[in-house]
Design a protein around this motif. Sequence first.
Motif, PDB file in Angstrom:
ATOM      1  N   ALA A 251      37.848  35.663  31.347  1.00 24.66           N
ATOM      2  CA  ALA A 251      37.509  37.055  31.024  1.00 24.66           C
ATOM      3  C   ALA A 251      36.162  37.512  31.576  1.00 24.66           C
ATOM      4  O   ALA A 251      35.733  38.632  31.284  1.00 24.66           O
ATOM      5  CB  ALA A 251      37.545  37.254  29.509  1.00 24.66           C
ATOM      6  N   HIS A 252      35.498  36.650  32.347  1.00 26.71           N
ATOM      7  CA  HIS A 252      34.325  37.133  33.093  1.00 26.71           C
ATOM      8  C   HIS A 252      34.020  36.194  34.248  1.00 26.71           C
ATOM      9  O   HIS A 252      33.661  35.028  34.048  1.00 26.71           O
ATOM     10  CB  HIS A 252      33.082  37.247  32.207  1.00 26.71           C
ATOM     11  N   THR A 253      34.162  36.726  35.459  1.00 25.87           N
ATOM     12  CA  THR A 253      33.803  35.914  36.620  1.00 25.87           C
ATOM     13  C   THR A 253      33.438  36.823  37.790  1.00 25.87           C
ATOM     14  O   THR A 253      33.574  38.051  37.722  1.00 25.87           O
ATOM     15  CB  THR A 253      34.955  34.950  36.990  1.00 25.87           C
ATOM     16  N   HIS A 254      32.925  36.176  38.832  1.00 26.26           N
ATOM     17  CA  HIS A 254      32.650  36.845  40.108  1.00 26.26           C
ATOM     18  C   HIS A 254      33.234  35.888  41.144  1.00 26.26           C
ATOM     19  O   HIS A 254      32.545  34.980  41.638  1.00 26.26           O
ATOM     20  CB  HIS A 254      31.143  37.028  40.320  1.00 26.26           C
ATOM     21  N   LEU A 255      34.511  36.051  41.448  1.00 24.19           N
ATOM     22  CA  LEU A 255      35.252  35.023  42.182  1.00 24.19           C
ATOM     23  C   LEU A 255      34.593  34.645  43.504  1.00 24.19           C
ATOM     24  O   LEU A 255      34.431  33.465  43.825  1.00 24.19           O
ATOM     25  CB  LEU A 255      36.693  35.485  42.423  1.00 24.19           C
TER      26      LEU A 255
ATOM     27  N   VAL B  26      31.317  45.097  31.643  1.00 23.40           N
ATOM     28  CA  VAL B  26      29.868  45.254  31.829  1.00 23.40           C
ATOM     29  C   VAL B  26      29.145  44.011  31.317  1.00 23.40           C
ATOM     30  O   VAL B  26      29.572  43.389  30.352  1.00 23.40           O
ATOM     31  CB  VAL B  26      29.385  46.531  31.083  1.00 23.40           C
ATOM     32  N   HIS B  27      28.047  43.619  32.005  1.00 23.91           N
ATOM     33  CA  HIS B  27      27.147  42.598  31.456  1.00 23.91           C
ATOM     34  C   HIS B  27      26.248  43.264  30.421  1.00 23.91           C
ATOM     35  O   HIS B  27      25.749  44.357  30.680  1.00 23.91           O
ATOM     36  CB  HIS B  27      26.202  42.058  32.537  1.00 23.91           C
ATOM     37  N   ALA B  28      25.977  42.597  29.313  1.00 25.56           N
ATOM     38  CA  ALA B  28      25.008  43.164  28.367  1.00 25.56           C
ATOM     39  C   ALA B  28      24.412  42.098  27.467  1.00 25.56           C
ATOM     40  O   ALA B  28      25.097  41.152  27.068  1.00 25.56           O
ATOM     41  CB  ALA B  28      25.659  44.254  27.510  1.00 25.56           C
TER      42      ALA B  28
ATOM     43  N   ALA C 275      30.414  41.185  28.852  1.00 20.49           N
ATOM     44  CA  ALA C 275      30.114  39.804  29.220  1.00 20.49           C
ATOM     45  C   ALA C 275      28.779  39.393  28.595  1.00 20.49           C
ATOM     46  O   ALA C 275      27.807  40.143  28.646  1.00 20.49           O
ATOM     47  CB  ALA C 275      30.036  39.659  30.734  1.00 20.49           C
ATOM     48  N   HIS C 276      28.756  38.224  27.999  1.00 19.76           N
ATOM     49  CA  HIS C 276      27.582  37.542  27.442  1.00 19.76           C
ATOM     50  C   HIS C 276      27.305  37.901  25.975  1.00 19.76           C
ATOM     51  O   HIS C 276      27.561  37.100  25.100  1.00 19.76           O
ATOM     52  CB  HIS C 276      26.336  37.736  28.312  1.00 19.76           C
ATOM     53  N   ALA C 277      26.718  39.088  25.708  1.00 24.40           N
ATOM     54  CA  ALA C 277      26.399  39.474  24.317  1.00 24.40           C
ATOM     55  C   ALA C 277      25.685  38.332  23.581  1.00 24.40           C
ATOM     56  O   ALA C 277      26.089  37.925  22.495  1.00 24.40           O
ATOM     57  CB  ALA C 277      27.672  39.897  23.580  1.00 24.40           C
TER      58      ALA C 277
ATOM     59  N   THR D 270      33.970  32.065  32.648  1.00 26.85           N
ATOM     60  CA  THR D 270      33.167  31.047  33.322  1.00 26.85           C
ATOM     61  C   THR D 270      31.908  31.637  33.925  1.00 26.85           C
ATOM     62  O   THR D 270      30.962  30.916  34.227  1.00 26.85           O
ATOM     63  CB  THR D 270      33.957  30.390  34.468  1.00 26.85           C
ATOM     64  N   ASP D 271      31.901  32.967  34.156  1.00 23.45           N
ATOM     65  CA  ASP D 271      30.910  33.622  35.001  1.00 23.45           C
ATOM     66  C   ASP D 271      31.136  33.140  36.439  1.00 23.45           C
ATOM     67  O   ASP D 271      32.083  32.393  36.704  1.00 23.45           O
ATOM     68  CB  ASP D 271      29.487  33.364  34.515  1.00 23.45           C
ATOM     69  N   GLY D 272      30.309  33.564  37.382  1.00 19.85           N
ATOM     70  CA  GLY D 272      30.521  33.191  38.780  1.00 19.85           C
ATOM     71  C   GLY D 272      30.094  31.755  39.049  1.00 19.85           C
ATOM     72  O   GLY D 272      29.393  31.136  38.237  1.00 19.85           O
TER      73      GLY D 272
HETATM   74 ZN   LIG Z   1      28.375  37.737  35.420  1.00 17.64          ZN
END
Ligand SMILES: [Zn+2]
Length: 423
Positions: A72-76, A213-215, A250-252, A301-303
């Motif tokens: 649910a959050h990555t930068h492939l 969105v990242h936050a 993403a993150h929180a 996973t994030d990027g």
């Molecule tokens: Zn990210």
Amino acid sequence: MNAPELSGEMIIRGGTILTMDDAATVWDDAAIHIRNGVIVDIGPSHTIKAHETGCRTVDAHGCAILPGFVNAHTHLAMTLFRGIADDVHLQDFLRRVVAEESETLSPQRVYTGALNACYESLLAGTTDALDMYWFPHEAVSAGRDAGLRVHAGEAFANFPTPEHTSVETKLDSLNAADRRVPWLMPHSVYALTEDQLSRIAASAQELGARIHVHAAENEGELATVRAQHGTTPIEVLHRTGLLSSRTVIAHAVHLTDNDISLIAEAGASVAHCPWSNLKLASGIAPVRALLDAGVRVCLGTDGAVSSNTLDMWTTMRLAAVLHKWRDHDPASIGSRAVLAMATRHGAEALGIPGGGVLAPGMPATLQIVDLSGPHHSGVGDIWSQLVYSTHPGDVRDVIISGVSVVADKKVVSEDVRRPALAQ
Ligand SMILES: [Zn+2]
């Protein structure tokens, strides 16, 4: 993608099925009957008898069968930059990555990086990825070629990007396009003005788009946002109209009680990224408090620059152990909870119809995991076995809506040659 369609009917027989339904149903020696990509029957093997003549049978004895992972959050495409910014804080990380991206990225390179990421993801049991990156159509193309479902959309930031297109130009062209758009992705509160954030929210409303969105990732971001906007990142999302049931944050990591209430009241989802947060020393998200407030939490996973791997197994394991330590409670977040985050809750957050649950009428999107390795010896609980003992190399088969995309630990789309990464 030219992956072969499975025959009209197939039966997967003999494994332990985790349905991820409301009752967390598990059947040993179970079977799934699939017709035209949809599950028509599922249950103990002896109850699934029908239509086997002319039907392909997949032997899953010694395996677990569960829904595919939703990252649910990555930068492939950041697989291109794996290893360029390790062991630094987020702000140093961003400086290095943004410079590298703006100097070296082309649409073709994004496609190459994303294609490799798709292979890496599929081989680890991931069927869906929420991807925030530049030239988003390239990642979608790579996903189509490899067999991974890539959920992407236009990304917005005022810092230099390889697209060399201003936020205003992007917004103007979106509004002129007169079409539905699946996702809009403001990079972060600190990368945009409040007026821009409000305009993105209005466009999302008009175009039927979801927001990613990242936050609230680290303390440096909180200070920057307070200086820019006078409040917390979550409150800025709220007052600009970006916080809704169609939003994935993403993150929180750093949240006030009021932030948690705002996220819960909006029905927004949080993509928890424990590996990235630990490696960048960003902090540990208050996942127990979010869950207690009724917030849907999924996993990302994030990027591959911030986490170095797109492996959801490790992400689950970290999530399961991290909150035991944070909350001084070994029962804080258990294996059932993180498996739900990695599958069903991710599918719900992304709005994937029928995703994340194996049940009659639902799409046959699943992974078959080989549990015969020596690291699986013992007779423990299947949920624990999957979360605490399994690694990506155990994923044997991946099927998306009845289409085989990984078979016997190989990506099926062999017509797409894995490109060598230009270094
Ligand atoms: Zn990210």
